[in-house]
Scaffold this active site. Sequence first.
Site, PDB file in Angstrom:
ATOM      1  N   ASP A 414       9.155  -7.917  -4.176  1.00  0.00           N
ATOM      2  CA  ASP A 414       9.508  -9.261  -3.744  1.00  0.00           C
ATOM      3  C   ASP A 414       8.261  -9.793  -3.038  1.00  0.00           C
ATOM      4  O   ASP A 414       7.861  -9.260  -1.994  1.00  0.00           O
ATOM      5  CB  ASP A 414      10.671  -9.231  -2.753  1.00  0.00           C
ATOM      6  N   HIS A 470       8.046  -1.194  -6.219  1.00  0.00           N
ATOM      7  CA  HIS A 470       8.638  -0.528  -7.377  1.00  0.00           C
ATOM      8  C   HIS A 470       7.622  -0.385  -8.510  1.00  0.00           C
ATOM      9  O   HIS A 470       6.585  -1.046  -8.523  1.00  0.00           O
ATOM     10  CB  HIS A 470       9.867  -1.318  -7.855  1.00  0.00           C
ATOM     11  N   SER A 558       1.953  -6.808   3.558  1.00  0.00           N
ATOM     12  CA  SER A 558       0.894  -6.093   2.869  1.00  0.00           C
ATOM     13  C   SER A 558       0.862  -6.475   1.405  1.00  0.00           C
ATOM     14  O   SER A 558       1.511  -7.432   0.995  1.00  0.00           O
ATOM     15  CB  SER A 558       1.043  -4.582   3.034  1.00  0.00           C
TER      16      SER A 558
END
Length: 601
Positions: A414, A470, A558
């Site tokens: 995201d 992911h 990050s």
Amino acid sequence: MGNGNSREAKESRRSRLRQKLLNFRRRSRYSRNSNQKAVTADDFSGIALLTLVGADMKFKDKWLACVSFGEQTFRTEISDTTEKPIWNSEKKLLLEKKGPSLARVSVFETNKLSRNKIVGYCELDIFDFVVQEPESACKSFELLDPASSKVVGNIFLSCAIEDPVETEKRFAKRILSIVDYNEDGQLSFSEFSDLIRAFGNLVAAKKKEELFKAADLNGDGVVSIDELAALLALQQEQEPIINNCPVCGTGNQVMTGGFLTDRQASYGWMFKLSEWTHLSTYDVGLNTGSSASHIVVIDRKSKRLVEELIDSKIVLSMRAIYQSKIGLRLMDQGAKEILQRLSEKQGKKMNSVESAQKIPSFLEFFKDQINMAEVKYPLQHFKTFNEFFIRELKPGARPIAYMNRDDVSVCAADCRLMAFQLVEDSTRFWIKGRKFSIRGLLGKSVNPNDFLDGSLVIFRLAPQDYHRFHVPVSGVIEKFVDLSGSLYTVNPIAVNSKYCNVFTENKRTVAIISTAEFGKVAFVAIGATMVGSINFVRKEGDHVKKGDQLGYFSFGGSTVICVFEKDSIRIDEDLLANSSRSLETLVSVGMQLGVSTRTLA
């Protein structure tokens, strides 16, 4: 806004509307140049007239409403102090092929204490709205609190499709009236020339004889309303001749336009763009990311611009450090070590039981950007702030695109995404550090040759984002390589700085994933200010499926960077187009990123 109809019925209504609009467009093209290419229903959908009638709120105040649609936002005037504000404000919205159809309506209270605080919002699909009969009906929509999703009031809207032919004629009539000096409803060549000059287009002004001849379809020496409408529509599609609109809207109160986001519109900030130029000519991402006090990104799902929230004091300090030579000298004189100690100290603080007290204020600050309904555990489950920060989501909260197709790559986080088909494009549009290179990014332990002319994707996570990353492709993890370094911020203010190289100087871990469809993919997790650690939940030799969790970042924001081998992926066009404008795209885990070129036959 479900209405109980099946998907088939909805598609049938859409088909009827498309055909209706296509008939409008065919009539308007009938008398035009026969060499013009045909316009299909997929090329054009229609013009929707959206009216914000009023609202029914739960307390008295002064109110304004904003409509965000696509890449612009419009606002009403401020109402009187009341529980039932009336605006009767309207705006025409263009529904076009592959364009936005989802509009967000936000209502703000505007007293001096709250300083234009958002109270509630609703989202509606304009296309779905106008296909329902009767088209002009006023409907009520619930306003939801951005933080709790509780109903805080109702807003009343009406929306109708306009006949494009009639719209063109009305517009042409208003323009014609400006220079129709003898008021005969037609333009002589002299009057037509004055009109072209009023448009402010020097190129068009030099071709006024050619344009007049093109407009005068029947050769009678004058240009009628219908002929002017046909010329304007044709030219705006082929070679626009209007730089400045010489008329303004009439009828109901017209919403003020040209703002980028509802937050800007609510304060009346003058980030206005000409409604006669396309936003692609405006370097919105870079201008508002590297040197201004806010960041604007485009939401891929809604195709709407949204403003990223950052504390103003933090922005000022980042600009002082990363956008100046003085800041560079500070880096050389120990600021790197200060950032390291600050991150370690803050990391320990966010792992304390006391830190859990910060969760409510954090949610309040980002109340319209964190959806707690997606979070796996209730708020009381989290005993420290860091536990909340690395929160898991409920199963199914992030669907994986084409799960059974390993030739389709997906977004790894995201985040706010920048994608470049070629690495060198990234240094033209986004990464401004003078020494950035793939060799520097991957370190000496990774052979960079396969990646030198490849594709590069940057996934930037902001503090409000879900902070687990992911796997973007299915394959085998060959190895992990840890690289020590600094902890610069990964904010665009630093990334766009020519004085430091955030991605090649920061602490990072490189994972090499071997795949059948994309070759080798370098997955680089980059630490940043306030991020004390990068945590992986997989190990070398693991077989991973795209969408599997790979790891997470501790407190802070990050970045993940993925580098693909040369000619191994065709990145989705919308992501490339936004990135070429220095505009980050807001995406979610599992959204499609691109397709393997090795399987495209």
